[in-house]
Structures are given as C-alpha cells and as structure tokens.
Design a protein around this motif. Sequence first.
Motif, PDB file in Angstrom:
ATOM      1  N   THR A 162      21.037  37.487  -4.111  1.00  0.00           N
ATOM      2  CA  THR A 162      20.807  38.656  -4.958  1.00  0.00           C
ATOM      3  C   THR A 162      22.106  38.987  -5.672  1.00  0.00           C
ATOM      4  OG1 THR A 162      19.196  39.517  -3.375  1.00  0.00           O
ATOM      5  CG2 THR A 162      20.087  41.073  -4.971  1.00  0.00           C
ATOM      6  N   PRO A 163      22.102  38.944  -6.996  1.00  0.00           N
ATOM      7  CA  PRO A 163      23.315  39.315  -7.732  1.00  0.00           C
ATOM      8  C   PRO A 163      23.720  40.757  -7.395  1.00  0.00           C
ATOM      9  CG  PRO A 163      21.712  38.316  -9.197  1.00  0.00           C
ATOM     10  CD  PRO A 163      21.025  38.536  -7.894  1.00  0.00           C
ATOM     11  N   ARG A 164      25.009  40.970  -7.202  1.00  0.00           N
ATOM     12  CA  ARG A 164      25.520  42.290  -6.810  1.00  0.00           C
ATOM     13  C   ARG A 164      25.224  43.369  -7.837  1.00  0.00           C
ATOM     14  NH1 ARG A 164      31.648  42.180  -5.140  1.00  0.00           N
ATOM     15  NH2 ARG A 164      31.585  43.244  -7.119  1.00  0.00           N
ATOM     16  N   TRP A 165      25.219  43.008  -9.083  1.00  0.00           N
ATOM     17  CA  TRP A 165      25.130  43.985 -10.156  1.00  0.00           C
ATOM     18  C   TRP A 165      23.717  44.482 -10.426  1.00  0.00           C
ATOM     19  CZ3 TRP A 165      21.997  42.468 -14.111  1.00  0.00           C
ATOM     20  CH2 TRP A 165      21.729  41.095 -14.213  1.00  0.00           C
ATOM     21  N   THR A 166      22.677  43.756  -9.986  1.00  0.00           N
ATOM     22  CA  THR A 166      21.311  44.102 -10.392  1.00  0.00           C
ATOM     23  C   THR A 166      20.854  45.450  -9.844  1.00  0.00           C
ATOM     24  OG1 THR A 166      20.439  42.782  -8.561  1.00  0.00           O
ATOM     25  CG2 THR A 166      20.539  41.724 -10.725  1.00  0.00           C
ATOM     26  N   GLU A 167      21.062  45.678  -8.572  1.00  0.00           N
ATOM     27  CA  GLU A 167      20.606  46.946  -7.994  1.00  0.00           C
ATOM     28  C   GLU A 167      21.376  48.123  -8.584  1.00  0.00           C
ATOM     29  OE1 GLU A 167      20.155  49.114  -3.662  1.00  0.00           O
ATOM     30  OE2 GLU A 167      20.519  46.961  -3.740  1.00  0.00           O
ATOM     31  N   GLU A 168      22.664  47.948  -8.724  1.00  0.00           N
ATOM     32  CA  GLU A 168      23.491  49.027  -9.262  1.00  0.00           C
ATOM     33  C   GLU A 168      23.146  49.342 -10.719  1.00  0.00           C
ATOM     34  OE1 GLU A 168      28.029  48.933  -9.964  1.00  0.00           O
ATOM     35  OE2 GLU A 168      27.698  49.472  -7.856  1.00  0.00           O
ATOM     36  N   LEU A 169      22.936  48.314 -11.510  1.00  0.00           N
ATOM     37  CA  LEU A 169      22.599  48.525 -12.912  1.00  0.00           C
ATOM     38  C   LEU A 169      21.211  49.146 -13.063  1.00  0.00           C
ATOM     39  CD1 LEU A 169      23.659  48.268 -15.770  1.00  0.00           C
ATOM     40  CD2 LEU A 169      22.749  45.946 -15.844  1.00  0.00           C
ATOM     41  N   ALA A 170      20.257  48.720 -12.239  1.00  0.00           N
ATOM     42  CA  ALA A 170      18.920  49.313 -12.281  1.00  0.00           C
ATOM     43  C   ALA A 170      18.982  50.794 -11.889  1.00  0.00           C
ATOM     44  CB  ALA A 170      17.969  48.557 -11.358  1.00  0.00           C
TER      45      ALA A 170
END
Length: 171
Positions: free
Chosen positions: A43-51
């Motif tokens: 899971t890319p680190r940035w996906t949850e934070e950006l969403a």
Amino acid sequence: MATIKKAKSILDRSLDYLLGTMIVAMTLIIIYQIFTRNFLDFTPRWTEELALLLLIWIAFIGIAIGFRDNLHIGVGVFVGLMPKTIQKKIDLITKVLVIAMSIIFIYYGFRFTFLMHGSLMAGTGLPQSFLYSAIPVSGILTFIYGVEMFFKDAIHEDFDDDAKEAMEAAK
C-alpha cells in the motif's frame, strides 16, 4: 451589481467543479490503494493520507456550499409554526450567527494553520498547514455566502403541502 453577480457565478461554478474534481480524485486514489493492497501486496504511504486530505477539504468547502444552497438541516418546522415577525427575527439571528461562525473559522483557522506550518505529514511530506488551511478557506467562503444571505428575504423555506400534511398527521 452585474460585476458582483458575475464574479459570484464564477465562484459558484469554480467551487462546484473543484469539489467534483476532488471527489473523482479521492475515488481514484482509493481504488488505486485497494488495487495495490489486494493485487500487488503493498500500500503506497501517500494514498490514505491524500484521500483523507481531500475528504477534509471536501467537507469544509461543503459547509460553505451548504449555506450557499440552503442545504443545511434547520429547524424550519418550528420556525414555520411561529408568527411572521418572530420568523423574521430568527432569520436575522441565523444570518448573524452564520457570519460570526465564518469569522471564527477565519481567525482561528489562520492561527492554527500558521501554527502547524512547521510540521510535515508523514505520507505525502506536505506541510500540516495545507491540511488545516481548509478551515480558513471554508470560513472565507462561508462569510461570502453569509453576506449574500442578508440580501435574501428568508433562509427558512416554506413547507409545501406534503410537508404540512405530514406535520398534521404526526399530531
């Protein structure tokens, strides 16, 4: 006056397009996150934070849009039962409260945004202030729409016949 109406129309359309774009982007990011987690075992680190960042911006801009379009849940049932003079006073109080809330959002939102500027978000590396700047932006937009509300007769909608019938049936 025509210039103000045109500027407001441009602002309204821009916000609608911006929110639509943000919703599409958030949806695509979440789909990407699910795909990579289930099929590529990471899971890319940035996906949850950006969403989450997009969700927060959508919610705060949505506050202003709700006031613009008169979509917020209100106590119109009770206001509609009161005499017209009291209804007008409640409308005025509501308009003043919306503007007061927007000023609070602007003032404390900017203070908090500047306070958080030194911190970085772990996944994206963006400053935390980018996340919290949604608060004063929402305040500014709500202030604009709150001032516009002063030029409308009433912000509480009258009931249509079906709503009145439902109220009578509930008694």
